[in-house]
Motif scaffolding. Structure first.
Motif, PDB file in Angstrom:
ATOM      1  N   ALA A   6       0.839  -1.194   0.000  1.00  0.00           N
ATOM      2  CA  ALA A   6       0.000   0.000   0.000  1.00  0.00           C
ATOM      3  C   ALA A   6       0.876   1.247   0.000  1.00  0.00           C
ATOM      4  O   ALA A   6       1.846   1.331   0.749  1.00  0.00           O
ATOM      5  CB  ALA A   6      -0.906   0.009   1.225  1.00  0.00           C
ATOM      6  N   ILE A   7       0.513   2.206  -0.848  1.00  0.00           N
ATOM      7  CA  ILE A   7       1.147   3.518  -0.866  1.00  0.00           C
ATOM      8  C   ILE A   7       0.141   4.472  -0.229  1.00  0.00           C
ATOM      9  O   ILE A   7      -0.961   4.651  -0.757  1.00  0.00           O
ATOM     10  CB  ILE A   7       1.480   3.977  -2.307  1.00  0.00           C
ATOM     11  N   ILE A   8       0.506   5.052   0.915  1.00  0.00           N
ATOM     12  CA  ILE A   8      -0.441   5.861   1.683  1.00  0.00           C
ATOM     13  C   ILE A   8       0.179   7.187   2.102  1.00  0.00           C
ATOM     14  O   ILE A   8       1.386   7.382   1.989  1.00  0.00           O
ATOM     15  CB  ILE A   8      -0.926   5.099   2.938  1.00  0.00           C
ATOM     16  N   LYS A   9      -0.657   8.058   2.632  1.00  0.00           N
ATOM     17  CA  LYS A   9      -0.175   9.321   3.193  1.00  0.00           C
ATOM     18  C   LYS A   9       0.562   9.017   4.501  1.00  0.00           C
ATOM     19  O   LYS A   9       0.107   8.179   5.292  1.00  0.00           O
ATOM     20  CB  LYS A   9      -1.340  10.268   3.452  1.00  0.00           C
ATOM     21  N   PRO A  10       1.683   9.691   4.743  1.00  0.00           N
ATOM     22  CA  PRO A  10       2.489   9.384   5.930  1.00  0.00           C
ATOM     23  C   PRO A  10       1.740   9.497   7.253  1.00  0.00           C
ATOM     24  O   PRO A  10       1.936   8.686   8.152  1.00  0.00           O
ATOM     25  CB  PRO A  10       3.636  10.396   5.860  1.00  0.00           C
ATOM     26  N   TYR A  11       0.856  10.467   7.371  1.00  0.00           N
ATOM     27  CA  TYR A  11       0.179  10.658   8.650  1.00  0.00           C
ATOM     28  C   TYR A  11      -0.882   9.596   8.922  1.00  0.00           C
ATOM     29  O   TYR A  11      -1.417   9.518  10.032  1.00  0.00           O
ATOM     30  CB  TYR A  11      -0.418  12.060   8.761  1.00  0.00           C
ATOM     31  N   GLU A  62       4.423  -2.764   3.236  1.00  0.00           N
ATOM     32  CA  GLU A  62       4.424  -4.089   2.625  1.00  0.00           C
ATOM     33  C   GLU A  62       4.127  -5.126   3.702  1.00  0.00           C
ATOM     34  O   GLU A  62       4.774  -5.141   4.746  1.00  0.00           O
ATOM     35  CB  GLU A  62       5.782  -4.388   1.997  1.00  0.00           C
ATOM     36  N   ILE A  63       3.140  -5.980   3.415  1.00  0.00           N
ATOM     37  CA  ILE A  63       2.720  -7.001   4.380  1.00  0.00           C
ATOM     38  C   ILE A  63       2.510  -8.306   3.611  1.00  0.00           C
ATOM     39  O   ILE A  63       1.804  -8.313   2.604  1.00  0.00           O
ATOM     40  CB  ILE A  63       1.397  -6.610   5.072  1.00  0.00           C
TER      41      ILE A  63
END
Length: 112
Positions: A6-11, A62-63
């Motif tokens: 997953a590419i997500i927002k850091p917060y 990454e999971i």
């Protein structure tokens, strides 16, 4: 086995971690990355000068999980990382052929 990336927002990272951990999944790799999609960057001002920021800071999570857990993990990430705004990110799911725990030599799902 599946790798959920997953590419997500850091917060949103802490919320994602809590949501995935609540499912009983405890291993994840996190990398700070930069990129853009439909957001296409943004304009910022620094000391009166305006400049274009093309790559936006994101976090890649990454999971690797058992096949049976993949959809639950994807749903947990989507709910905890989503805000409904452009730039929330993307989730990718890959098939994993094998995994080996280096310390014990366990393979497959038991290595997770």
């Amino acid at each position: 086995m599946k790798k959920v990336e997953a590419i997500i927002k850091p917060y949103r990272l802490e919320r994602v971690k809590e949501a995935v951990t609540a499912l009983g999944v405890f291993g994840m790799t996190v990398t700070e990355v930069k990129g853009y999609g439909r957001q296409k960057g943004h304009t910022e001002q620094y000391r009166g000068a305006e400049f274009q920021v093309d790559f936006i800071p994101k976090v890649k999570v990454e999971i690797v999980v058992a096949d049976a857990d993949a959809n639950r993990v994807v749903d947990a990430i989507q709910k905890s990382a989503g805000s409904g705004a452009i730039g929330d990110g993307k989730i990718f799911v890959f098939a994993i052929e094998n995994a080996v725990r280096i310390r014990t030599g366990e393979t497959g799902e038991s290595a997770l």
